[in-house]
Design a protein around this motif. Structure first.
Motif, short mmCIF file in Angstrom:
data_model
loop_
_atom_site.label_atom_id
_atom_site.label_comp_id
_atom_site.label_asym_id
_atom_site.label_seq_id
_atom_site.Cartn_x
_atom_site.Cartn_y
_atom_site.Cartn_z
N ASN A 9 4.50 -4.13 -2.12
CA ASN A 9 5.38 -5.16 -3.19
C ASN A 9 5.54 -5.10 -4.33
N ALA A 10 4.51 -4.33 -5.22
CA ALA A 10 4.86 -3.93 -6.90
C ALA A 10 5.46 -3.41 -6.60
N VAL B 150 1.06 -10.86 -3.80
CA VAL B 150 0.25 -10.21 -5.54
C VAL B 150 -0.34 -8.33 -4.17
N GLY B 151 0.40 -8.44 -3.39
CA GLY B 151 0.05 -6.78 -2.71
C GLY B 151 0.30 -5.63 -3.97
N VAL B 152 -0.27 -4.17 -3.49
CA VAL B 152 0.00 -3.40 -4.65
C VAL B 152 1.47 -2.54 -4.49
N PHE C 87 -3.55 -4.54 0.32
CA PHE C 87 -2.58 -3.57 -0.45
C PHE C 87 -0.57 -4.71 0.04
N GLY D 4 9.10 -3.33 -5.88
CA GLY D 4 9.22 -4.43 -7.43
C GLY D 4 10.14 -3.47 -8.91
N ASN E 288 -0.82 -7.42 1.35
CA ASN E 288 -0.73 -8.92 0.90
C ASN E 288 0.82 -9.11 0.17
#
Lengths: 275, 310
Positions: B151-152, B147-149, B142, B155, B144
């Motif tokens: 930071n998504a 590509v972690g969740v 998570f 975003g 990362n």
């Protein structure tokens, strides 16, 4: 819709949202374990696999001796559980039914063992294991945990709820201590024993620091160490692969939590709801 | 043993009880296995920790010569111990307080009078099935930065990505976040049991007196829940102070020592990278032990009087 019906619907919706957030790590782990490496490494992240596949599970079993480590964890946790049950039943019996000088003081000593953080006595215990050439053996993982102050405390509290007449009647009938314990007390104490067994099993199964220190071979590692090493095997490049291993490791404890919850709560709250 | 009320009362009055030698021997025999194990694995190691902490050691970590309090002097003189203790305290607050607050809120939500609430109660205890290793491994993914969740999600709401575990400022709170989640299942289980232990008549009586909503929560539910909250506070504080696995898996004490708590520092001194400074690490172990004892004693001294025991 009635006001009551509306409120119930709102409660369901709220709880479902809450459950989704709480369960998200598990849901993501299961979902990710079915993805391809490419799929799980996209941005923005995918939450559901487009073409679910089980290859990750097969691959992870080849990369590390996970089945062997699973077995190691099972052996260790089963032995620790059995040991704690036996030692705790015996000492709890003595504290609950037998009279001896300094009994309260000795009980205080048992309780005091719960106050000692394992990390504070880590080094001498490691040296004991190393000096006796027990590194990379089952005894290293099992021996230090065969007795538990908590178990003695829990079972003593339970034994004290039995009327003393029960014990005295057994004495009059000439039933020996061990036979009274085995034939009468143990069958009557099944709920408390189940609570202690689940508690012991979970804490042994989930251990991390101690197995990290006393094992240095893949073949003797416990499952928890194996899981944490997955990141070193494939680095962060393949989370799908790591998640597959994690999901496998979670199956036994998830089953225990979902089906043994009644017993767990009884064990966990033994200290909380007294007084 | 036969009871002899008169003799028993008399002997108790003089402070001397009569014991049967046989019964005493039996009791001792029944306690012996536990006592033997405690001696080998708890009491003897405590003594040996003191011995090790008073000795310097050779390259293999074996005690070489008596140095008295030198290890402790070195420990207290260097800023690293103070920093480690401050980090441990921060980590403890960051895990224990949210754990108790969120746990209480979730447990209260689980009191909703609807059918099938038991299913939700079971589901919300899920983190309890996770070990520190399994939870940390998932949260690492998570966290990362690319590509972690997490930071998504940032975003999605147009916030800048965060270097969760790579930024010294956010590393400790990030490890705490994973720890809160891990601890939450247990807290929910215990607090739910506590709430269910409050007798319905008390609510009923308060309702008759006109108590509603928040008044009810503040005057009835919370006071009745204090024994459970106090128990959880003591237990989760000790658990937080001793945290190791999540730090080892997520950060290895980094970046730049930002997550090196007392326990992790002890581990680094004694076992990491071929280090065998058992003397210094044993001094740290004793400081750790003292902290756990003092913190627990303080909690009992200052907070237990506010606990409402029925």
């Amino acid at each position: 819709m009635t006001a009551v019906g509306l409120r119930a619907t709102a409660a369901y919706a709220g709880l479902a949202a809450l459950a989704f957030v709480m369960l998200f790590p598990l849901l993501y782990a299961v979902s990710g374990s079915l993805m391809t490496t490419q799929e799980i490494s996209t941005y923005p992240p995918a939450f559901l696999p487009l073409h679910p596949r089980l290859d990750n599970f097969r691959d992870v079993l080849h990369a590390l001796p996970l089945p062997r480590q699973f077995l190691n964890s099972l052996i260790v946790a089963a032995c620790v559980t059995a040991g704690q049950l036996v030692t705790s039943v015996l000492s709890a019996y003595a504290f609950a039914f037998l009279r001896m000088p300094f009994r309260n003081f000795v009980f205080g000593v048992f309780l005091a063992t719960m106050m000692v953080p394992w990390e504070a006595i880590l080094i001498p215990n490691y040296l004991t294991i190393a000096d006796n050439h027990l590194i990379n053996t089952y005894p290293a993982l099992i021996l230090p945990f065969l007795a538990a102050g908590f178990g003695t405390f829990l079972l003593r509290q339970f034994f004290l709820t039995f009327p003393r007449d029960l014990y005295e009647a057994a004495q009059v009938d000439g039933l020996g201590h061990l036979r009274f314990l085995w034939l009468i007390l143990v069958p009557l104490s099944r709920p408390a024993l189940a609570a202690l067994a689940i508690w012991s099993f979970l804490s042994a199964w989930n251990q991390f620091l101690w197995p990290l220190l006393v094992v240095s071979q893949d073949q003797m590692d416990t499952l928890q160490i194996g899981i944490s090493r997955l990141q070193d095997v494939e680095a962060a490049t393949a989370p799908n692969f790591i998640l597959a291993g994690t999901v496998l490791a979670l199956i036994p404890t998830l089953l225990l939590i979902y089906f043994g919850q009644r017993h767990i709560v009884r064990g966990l709250t033994a200290g909380a709801l007294k007084g | 043993m036969r009871r002899q009320p008169l003799v028993g009362a008399l002997s108790r009055a003089t402070g001397r009880e009569r014991y049967s030698a046989r019964e005493t021997a039996t009791a001792a025999a029944f306690m012996a296995p536990s006592l033997l194990l405690f001696t080998v694995w708890i009491f003897y190691p405590l003594g040996r920790s003191v011995y090790l902490s008073l000795h310097g050691n050779d390259l293999f970590g074996r005690p070489a010569r008596f140095v008295g309090g030198a290890q402790f002097q070195e420990l207290f003189a260097s800023p690293s111990l103070r920093e480690a203790i401050v980090r441990t305290a921060a980590f403890t607050v960051l895990t224990v307080v949210p754990g108790l607050v969120l746990g209480t809120l979730i447990a209260l939500a689980l009191q909703a009078p609807i059918r099938g609430i038991g299913v939700f109660r079971t589901l919300l205890a899920t983190p309890f099935a996770f070990s520190v290793a399994t939870a940390s491994v998932i949260f690492q993914i998570f966290f990362n930065p690319g590509v972690g969740v997490f930071n998504a999600i940032l975003g999605l709401i147009h916030l800048h990505p965060v270097g969760w575990l790579t930024n010294p400022a956010t590393a400790l709170p990030s490890v705490a976040l994973a720890s809160v989640w891990l601890q939450l299942g247990y807290n929910v289980l215990v607090l739910s049991a506590g709430l269910q232990g409050i007798p319905a008549e008390i609510y009923e009586a308060a309702r008759l007196d006109g108590a509603r909503g928040l008044t009810m929560a503040r005057r009835i539910t919370l006071p009745m829940l204090t024994p459970t909250l106090f128990f959880l506070l003591v237990v989760s504080t000790v658990v937080a102070i001793q945290s190791f696995g999540q730090i080892h898996i997520l950060t290895r004490g980094g970046p730049a020592g930002a997550t090196t708590t007392l326990v992790y520092s002890l581990y680094l001194n004694a076992f990491a990278f071929g280090s065998t400074n058992y003397g210094l690490a044993s001094a740290q172990a004793l400081v750790l032990f003292a902290i756990v004892v003092v913190v627990t004693a303080l909690q009992f001294g200052f907070l237990e009087r506010r606990v409402f025991y029925r």
